[in-house]
Design a protein around this motif. Sequence first.
Motif, mmCIF file in Angstrom:
data_model
loop_
_atom_site.group_PDB
_atom_site.id
_atom_site.type_symbol
_atom_site.label_atom_id
_atom_site.label_comp_id
_atom_site.label_asym_id
_atom_site.label_seq_id
_atom_site.Cartn_x
_atom_site.Cartn_y
_atom_site.Cartn_z
ATOM 1 N N ASN A 13 -19.317 -0.843 37.972
ATOM 2 C CA ASN A 13 -20.788 -0.749 38.008
ATOM 3 C C ASN A 13 -21.435 -1.166 36.689
ATOM 4 O O ASN A 13 -22.365 -0.519 36.205
ATOM 5 N N LEU A 14 -20.919 -2.240 36.085
ATOM 6 C CA LEU A 14 -21.463 -2.826 34.859
ATOM 7 C C LEU A 14 -21.351 -1.905 33.646
ATOM 8 O O LEU A 14 -22.011 -2.133 32.632
ATOM 9 N N ASP A 15 -20.505 -0.872 33.744
ATOM 10 C CA ASP A 15 -20.345 0.108 32.667
ATOM 11 C C ASP A 15 -19.209 -0.335 31.749
ATOM 12 O O ASP A 15 -18.039 -0.319 32.135
ATOM 13 N N ASN A 56 -27.128 -11.227 27.938
ATOM 14 C CA ASN A 56 -26.208 -10.352 27.210
ATOM 15 C C ASN A 56 -24.968 -10.107 28.050
ATOM 16 O O ASN A 56 -25.059 -9.660 29.197
ATOM 17 N N SER A 57 -23.816 -10.415 27.495
ATOM 18 C CA SER A 57 -22.550 -10.151 28.166
ATOM 19 C C SER A 57 -21.574 -9.619 27.139
ATOM 20 O O SER A 57 -21.637 -9.981 25.959
ATOM 21 N N ARG A 58 -20.682 -8.757 27.592
ATOM 22 C CA ARG A 58 -19.759 -8.139 26.654
ATOM 23 C C ARG A 58 -18.380 -8.028 27.272
ATOM 24 O O ARG A 58 -18.231 -7.720 28.456
ATOM 25 N N CYS A 59 -17.376 -8.289 26.454
ATOM 26 C CA CYS A 59 -15.980 -8.137 26.866
ATOM 27 C C CYS A 59 -15.218 -7.506 25.718
ATOM 28 O O CYS A 59 -15.318 -7.960 24.573
ATOM 29 N N THR A 69 -15.916 -4.281 30.286
ATOM 30 C CA THR A 69 -16.979 -5.273 30.373
ATOM 31 C C THR A 69 -18.214 -4.715 31.058
ATOM 32 O O THR A 69 -18.128 -3.734 31.800
ATOM 33 N N ASN A 70 -19.356 -5.377 30.821
ATOM 34 C CA ASN A 70 -20.566 -5.071 31.581
ATOM 35 C C ASN A 70 -20.809 -6.116 32.671
ATOM 36 O O ASN A 70 -21.882 -6.179 33.257
ATOM 37 N N GLU A 71 -19.804 -6.958 32.922
ATOM 38 C CA GLU A 71 -19.893 -7.975 33.966
ATOM 39 C C GLU A 71 -19.459 -7.396 35.312
ATOM 40 O O GLU A 71 -18.687 -6.436 35.371
ATOM 41 N N LEU A 89 -7.787 -13.191 31.690
ATOM 42 C CA LEU A 89 -8.588 -12.059 32.165
ATOM 43 C C LEU A 89 -10.034 -12.373 31.821
ATOM 44 O O LEU A 89 -10.554 -11.952 30.798
ATOM 45 N N GLU A 90 -10.700 -13.145 32.693
ATOM 46 C CA GLU A 90 -11.999 -13.729 32.408
ATOM 47 C C GLU A 90 -13.109 -12.899 33.062
ATOM 48 O O GLU A 90 -13.351 -13.019 34.254
ATOM 49 N N VAL A 91 -13.782 -12.088 32.273
ATOM 50 C CA VAL A 91 -14.888 -11.298 32.817
ATOM 51 C C VAL A 91 -16.069 -12.222 33.046
ATOM 52 O O VAL A 91 -16.316 -13.148 32.266
ATOM 53 N N GLN A 92 -16.834 -11.976 34.136
ATOM 54 C CA GLN A 92 -17.796 -12.994 34.560
ATOM 55 C C GLN A 92 -18.693 -12.496 35.686
ATOM 56 O O GLN A 92 -18.442 -11.459 36.299
ATOM 57 N N HIS A 93 -19.750 -13.291 35.981
ATOM 58 C CA HIS A 93 -20.389 -13.249 37.283
ATOM 59 C C HIS A 93 -19.518 -14.051 38.249
ATOM 60 O O HIS A 93 -18.682 -14.855 37.826
#
Length: 377
Positions: free
Chosen positions: A286-288, A368-371, A309-311, A342-346
């Motif tokens: 949940n984007l947490d 804003n994106s974070r990994c 991630t927040n993705e 391990l590619e965090v993404q939309h």
Amino acid sequence: MKKQLLSLGLASLLVCSCGNKTATELTLSGLNPQSFQTEINGESVSLYTLKNQAGMEVCITNFGARIVSIMVPDKNGTMKDVVLGFDNIQDYINVPSDFGAAIGRYANRIKDGVIVIDGDTIQLPQNNFGHSLHGGPQGWQYKVFKPTQLNDKAVKMTLLSPDGDANYPGNVTATVTYTLTDDNAIDIKYEATTDKKTIINMTNHSYFNLSGDASKPITNDILYINANEFTPVDDTFMTTGEILPVEDTPMNFNTPKKVGEEIDNFDFAQLKNGNGYDHNWVLNTNLDVNKLAAKVTSPESGISVEVYTNEPGIQVYTGNFLDGTVKGKNGITYNQRTGICLEVQHYPDSPNKPEWPSVILEPGQTYNSRCIYKFTK
């Protein structure tokens, strides 16, 4: 040899910026900073080193804002380099790859390379089965970022992507900030602004081999993915628009299992289509950014990497198309499945699937994106 490199690194204490033209010391991972000093289209390229109080080291080049090496301790306290890459800038320039790169403007695939923004149809470069992959053949992984060494543990990479870059609209200013924390995490923060409505989806494309020996496959590594659903693909690796449950399929990693346990089960159409795992999972987080999204552990070294991630999604790619034609650091041949991404993404092709989380960036907004890649043993 490893002990020799370790003593060299400790003795030199390593300058913070390996981009320093006078730097001659090898990094802890054995890289020679001088092998990364060049100019591309009149812009300087160098190697930058981050190091924390625990002795962990991360080396990054501003060519593609790429992570070149990550040195972490294994279960015996021996330092291991756990990512694939090259030991000189010329290989990064001459050998097409995404090793360690900051991917943009759009990570993953866009169907037929076509997007529509406010009724305008835009044709993007097609470089993968007729689709646009990772921003096209001249994506941000091949651009020179402007580096700013913030301190011993952080470096900021900035890219100005002009309106029409790979046909994407808008003058975009994007930053990637790498921070090495004292609890052995690489905290990656992406930001971007635009002066015209556009799309953006950034990620990091490191290939992890947590054994520290890139000649060995990652199929015995233990993988956990915090996801009950995934987005299936067709035989061109394009998402179909469906979201399907992982339960009772080889896509289920809610209970940790070996990467290779079912990877060759091509009776399951999704593994055949992906030539293994090359799919986006719909995260339960949940984007947490405080919730664990995924985790990989090498039983051999005892090293784990946790992903936060927040993705909304994560693409797990198991190096299916590494084929032994590329030699990386230390002359090691990179064979099939010797790295896991391990590619965090939309989700892939989100611009053409309006029911999925939006990738639109408007003027006045900040992307804003974070990994966070956190290493443990």
